[in-house]
Design a protein around this motif. Structure first.
Motif, PDB file in Angstrom:
ATOM      1  N   TYR A 136      -8.927   3.036  10.681  1.00 60.65           N
ATOM      2  CA  TYR A 136      -8.810   1.759  11.386  1.00 60.65           C
ATOM      3  C   TYR A 136      -7.838   0.838  10.684  1.00 60.65           C
ATOM      4  N   GLU A 137      -7.205  -0.020  11.488  1.00 58.96           N
ATOM      5  CA  GLU A 137      -6.237  -0.983  10.963  1.00 58.96           C
ATOM      6  C   GLU A 137      -6.335  -2.220  11.843  1.00 58.96           C
ATOM      7  N   GLY A 138      -6.665  -3.358  11.293  1.00 54.99           N
ATOM      8  CA  GLY A 138      -6.720  -4.581  12.080  1.00 54.99           C
ATOM      9  C   GLY A 138      -7.601  -4.431  13.299  1.00 54.99           C
ATOM     10  N   ALA A 155       0.403   5.671   2.474  1.00 55.59           N
ATOM     11  CA  ALA A 155      -0.173   4.377   2.102  1.00 55.59           C
ATOM     12  C   ALA A 155       0.750   3.231   2.493  1.00 55.59           C
ATOM     13  N   HIS A 156       0.187   2.054   2.528  1.00 59.09           N
ATOM     14  CA  HIS A 156       0.950   0.821   2.773  1.00 59.09           C
ATOM     15  C   HIS A 156       0.078  -0.356   2.325  1.00 59.09           C
ATOM     16  N   PRO A 157       0.676  -1.549   2.162  1.00 59.80           N
ATOM     17  CA  PRO A 157      -0.133  -2.730   1.877  1.00 59.80           C
ATOM     18  C   PRO A 157      -0.614  -3.363   3.178  1.00 59.80           C
ATOM     19  N   TYR A 163      -2.489  -2.689  -1.325  1.00 61.08           N
ATOM     20  CA  TYR A 163      -1.974  -1.334  -1.113  1.00 61.08           C
ATOM     21  C   TYR A 163      -3.155  -0.366  -0.950  1.00 61.08           C
ATOM     22  N   HIS A 164      -3.059   0.558   0.035  1.00 62.63           N
ATOM     23  CA  HIS A 164      -4.165   1.506   0.264  1.00 62.63           C
ATOM     24  C   HIS A 164      -3.691   2.737   1.029  1.00 62.63           C
ATOM     25  N   TYR A 165      -4.426   3.834   0.832  1.00 61.49           N
ATOM     26  CA  TYR A 165      -4.144   5.096   1.529  1.00 61.49           C
ATOM     27  C   TYR A 165      -4.941   5.177   2.833  1.00 61.49           C
ATOM     28  N   HIS A 166      -4.279   5.754   3.849  1.00 65.61           N
ATOM     29  CA  HIS A 166      -4.989   6.142   5.076  1.00 65.61           C
ATOM     30  C   HIS A 166      -4.959   7.649   5.297  1.00 65.61           C
ATOM     31  N   THR A 167      -3.862   8.295   4.900  1.00 69.47           N
ATOM     32  CA  THR A 167      -3.661   9.700   5.285  1.00 69.47           C
ATOM     33  C   THR A 167      -3.208  10.546   4.086  1.00 69.47           C
TER      34      THR A 167
HETATM   35 ZN   LIG Z   1      -3.844   0.009   6.338  1.00 70.88          ZN
END
Ligand SMILES: [Zn+2]
Ligand SMILES: [Zn+2]
Length: 252
Positions: A136-138, A155-157, A163-167
């Motif tokens: 999930y994002e936003g 990852a992205h901030p 900063y965090h990983y999703h995939t």
């Molecule tokens: Zn994210």
């Protein structure tokens, strides 16, 4: 009359008891102590930004949340800067900042009496101290406008420069059986494969199963990175769905 009433009284008692269990934060501990693996894994992976504290039946892992690898989000000119993996990317002006993260997990993670869905925000911590997020994002599940902002490591901030990983990406795991971190319920999470190189075929709806692993000689519940490609992204989400256990705190 008394004989007629008894079954109803029993049913009432049983239903009350199960409600109490669902509301309770008391968790039956599991049988496997994760302490030595947590200590060895987090500290060997990244000695500078991560520390592990033992608090009896709980373990706290502290980190800055900053990665120990290259990403465009260090900013141009930084020694660890590298460009985005593809031509289509967005969010280039976003940077990342350090936090005082503390994830507290049980020493003996146990199955929860109910399975709580993961939410926005950190669902676990990778071995380098960077938070792991779900799919999930936003406002909803990850869409192309989000995954186009991922660096090569998945990852992205976020809006708070967190900063965090999703995939899955090029760092934590690349279609392998690496231990990549622990989720907030204390259970470990591995890459897409089991240690014998096969893709597990018996994962439950939360992406896990209970077997021995390369780190645990006793069978322990553990998650795997999803083996289903996420939408048309070409990416594999690290974690979706619910926790198997009961989530501990993740503060900043
Ligand atoms: Zn994210
Ligand atoms: Zn497995």
């Amino acid at each position: 009359m008394r004989e007629l009433l008894l079954p109803f009284v029993l049913m009432f008692l049983i239903s009350c008891q199960s409600e109490d269990m669902a509301d309770s934060s008391n968790v039956t501990p599991g049988s496997v102590n994760i302490t030595s693996v947590v200590q060895a894994s987090y500290i060997n992976k990244y000695t500078e930004g991560v520390s592990v504290q033992l608090n009896g039946y709980k373990i706290s892992i502290s980190s800055t949340g900053l990665p120990d690898h290259k990403t465009p989000y260090w900013g141009e000119g930084h020694e660890m800067y590298e460009d985005f993996p593809g031509a289509n990317h967005a969010n280039m002006n976003t940077t990342m900042i350090s936090f005082n993260y503390v994830m507290t997990i049980p020493t003996y993670p146990g199955e929860g009496s109910y399975k709580e869905q993961t939410e926005l925000g950190p669902v676990g911590m990778a071995l380098n101290g960077v938070p792991i997020y779900n799919d999930y994002e936003g406002g909803g599940v990850l869409q192309e406008n989000a995954w186009s902002t991922f660096d090569a490591t998945g990852a992205h901030p976020g809006p708070r420069e967190d900063y965090h990983y999703h995939t899955e990406g090029t760092y934590l795991t690349v279609d392998d059986s690496n231990l990549i971190g622990f989720l907030r319920d204390g259970f470990p999470i591995y890459g897409r494969q089991d240690m014998d190189g096969t893709y597990p075929g018996d994962l439950d709806e939360n992406g896990g199963h209970e077997t021995v692993t390369s780190d645990f000689v006793e069978a322990i519940y553990h998650y795997h990175v999803s083996n289903e490609m996420y939408s048309t992204s070409g990416l594999y989400v690290i974690k979706s769905g619910a926790y198997h256990g009961t989530k501990g705190t993740f503060t900043q």
